[in-house]
Enzyme design. Structure first.
Site, short mmCIF file in Angstrom:
data_model
loop_
_atom_site.label_atom_id
_atom_site.label_comp_id
_atom_site.label_asym_id
_atom_site.label_seq_id
_atom_site.Cartn_x
_atom_site.Cartn_y
_atom_site.Cartn_z
N GLY A 1 -18.01 -8.21 -54.82
CA GLY A 1 -18.02 -7.22 -53.98
C GLY A 1 -19.65 -6.85 -53.40
O GLY A 1 -19.78 -6.56 -52.25
N ARG B 1 -31.23 -31.16 -42.04
CA ARG B 1 -30.02 -30.89 -41.36
C ARG B 1 -29.42 -29.50 -41.73
O ARG B 1 -28.82 -28.86 -41.11
CB ARG B 1 -29.15 -32.02 -41.81
CG ARG B 1 -28.37 -31.95 -43.02
CD ARG B 1 -27.47 -33.09 -43.40
NE ARG B 1 -26.90 -33.06 -44.68
CZ ARG B 1 -27.40 -33.25 -45.66
NH1 ARG B 1 -28.66 -33.88 -45.74
NH2 ARG B 1 -26.74 -33.25 -46.66
N HIS B 2 -29.90 -29.05 -42.85
CA HIS B 2 -29.47 -27.69 -43.31
C HIS B 2 -30.10 -26.33 -42.52
O HIS B 2 -29.53 -25.64 -42.33
CB HIS B 2 -29.64 -27.62 -44.68
CG HIS B 2 -28.94 -28.43 -45.57
ND1 HIS B 2 -27.54 -28.60 -45.62
CD2 HIS B 2 -29.44 -29.59 -46.29
CE1 HIS B 2 -27.27 -29.62 -46.43
NE2 HIS B 2 -28.45 -30.40 -46.98
N HIS C 1 -28.92 -25.80 -49.80
CA HIS C 1 -28.37 -25.92 -48.51
C HIS C 1 -28.20 -24.84 -47.64
O HIS C 1 -28.28 -24.62 -46.28
CB HIS C 1 -26.90 -26.44 -48.73
CG HIS C 1 -27.14 -27.92 -49.25
ND1 HIS C 1 -25.81 -28.39 -49.50
CD2 HIS C 1 -27.84 -28.68 -49.79
CE1 HIS C 1 -25.70 -29.71 -49.79
NE2 HIS C 1 -27.17 -29.85 -50.07
N ASN C 2 -28.15 -23.59 -48.35
CA ASN C 2 -28.00 -22.28 -47.58
C ASN C 2 -29.12 -21.31 -47.37
O ASN C 2 -29.00 -20.32 -46.76
CB ASN C 2 -26.77 -21.51 -48.33
CG ASN C 2 -25.65 -22.34 -48.60
OD1 ASN C 2 -25.22 -22.79 -49.56
ND2 ASN C 2 -25.00 -23.08 -47.26
N ASP D 1 -23.89 -2.33 -60.46
CA ASP D 1 -23.09 -1.23 -60.66
C ASP D 1 -22.64 -0.98 -62.16
O ASP D 1 -23.28 -1.78 -62.81
CB ASP D 1 -21.84 -1.29 -59.72
CG ASP D 1 -20.78 -2.27 -59.96
OD1 ASP D 1 -21.02 -3.00 -61.06
OD2 ASP D 1 -19.66 -2.60 -59.51
N HIS D 2 -21.76 -0.32 -62.36
CA HIS D 2 -21.59 0.07 -63.59
C HIS D 2 -20.82 -1.30 -64.47
O HIS D 2 -21.09 -1.46 -65.68
CB HIS D 2 -20.21 1.19 -63.80
CG HIS D 2 -19.32 0.78 -63.13
ND1 HIS D 2 -19.12 1.29 -61.49
CD2 HIS D 2 -17.75 0.59 -63.18
CE1 HIS D 2 -18.14 0.83 -61.32
NE2 HIS D 2 -17.19 0.05 -62.10
N CYS E 1 -22.42 -7.22 -60.44
CA CYS E 1 -21.25 -6.08 -60.61
C CYS E 1 -20.25 -6.86 -61.54
O CYS E 1 -20.61 -7.77 -62.30
CB CYS E 1 -20.94 -5.70 -59.14
SG CYS E 1 -19.86 -7.26 -58.18
N GLY E 2 -19.11 -6.40 -61.63
CA GLY E 2 -18.23 -7.06 -62.43
C GLY E 2 -18.09 -8.46 -62.13
O GLY E 2 -18.16 -9.44 -62.98
N THR E 3 -17.60 -8.70 -60.64
CA THR E 3 -17.69 -10.19 -60.67
C THR E 3 -18.72 -10.88 -59.69
O THR E 3 -18.75 -12.01 -59.64
CB THR E 3 -16.42 -10.16 -59.54
OG1 THR E 3 -16.49 -9.38 -58.36
CG2 THR E 3 -15.14 -9.83 -60.10
N GLY E 4 -19.48 -10.03 -59.07
CA GLY E 4 -20.36 -10.58 -58.34
C GLY E 4 -19.82 -10.52 -56.69
O GLY E 4 -20.72 -10.70 -55.69
#
Ligand code: RB5
Length: 153
Positions: free
Chosen positions: A70, A132-133, A98-99, A8-9, A65-68
């Site tokens: 949203g 296990r993950h 792990h994810n 985004d911006h 984005c600004g923070t990541g």
């Protein structure tokens, strides 16, 4: 890899450099915008990139984005997507190990481009550990199914 990139911006200031970095490494990049600092709604851009991953048209997506935050929240709601914001190398590494994250969202306002490029490299170069993950990631993916009643139902 086929990588969808969207911002985004708040992330536009870093997008082109991230794309150039990815191309210099030989990746096939789809640039989904935005293409200026004019204010836009980040869910629209996160959705386009996440759906490319969901449809199998991209292997991974990188959002800015600004923070990541949203864009990660939005992308993670798309079936088949495991998205997270990342601000440290360790978190980028663990998101893969792990994810099995297939989408990351970077902060264009609070993390430098130099640091974000290291996060990108870590995200792309780190393998899922499985073991296990794997069972836990399968449990994450149950949440994509509207018919899944919840663990206590
Ligand atoms: C836009 O101002 C900002 O809210 C967005 O870039 C992002 O930080 C949202 O999580």
């Amino acid at each position: 890899m086929r990588i969808a990139v969207a911002c985004d911006h708040g992330g536009f200031v870093q997008k082109d450099a991230v794309i150039e970095h990815l191309k210099s490494l030989g990746h096939e990049v789809t640039d989904l915008g935005t293409n200026s600092e004019e204010s836009v709604d980040y869910p629209d851009y996160a959705d386009r990139a996440a759906r490319m991953v969901s449809r199998g048209e991209a292997d991974r997506a990188i959002l800015i984005c600004g923070t990541g935050i949203g864009m990660a929240i939005t992308a993670d709601k798309v079936p088949g997507v495991r998205a997270t914001p990342v601000q440290t190398v360790k978190f980028a590494e663990l998101a893969r190990q792990h994810n099995n994250a297939n989408v990351i969202a970077l902060s264009g306002r609070f993390v430098s481009l130099e640091d974000n490029l290291v996060l990108v490299d870590t995200f792309l170069n780190t393998e899922f550990e499985g073991g296990r993950h794997a069972k836990r990631v399968e449990k994450i993916m149950r949440e994509d199914d509207p018919a899944f009643p919840g663990v206590d139902a």
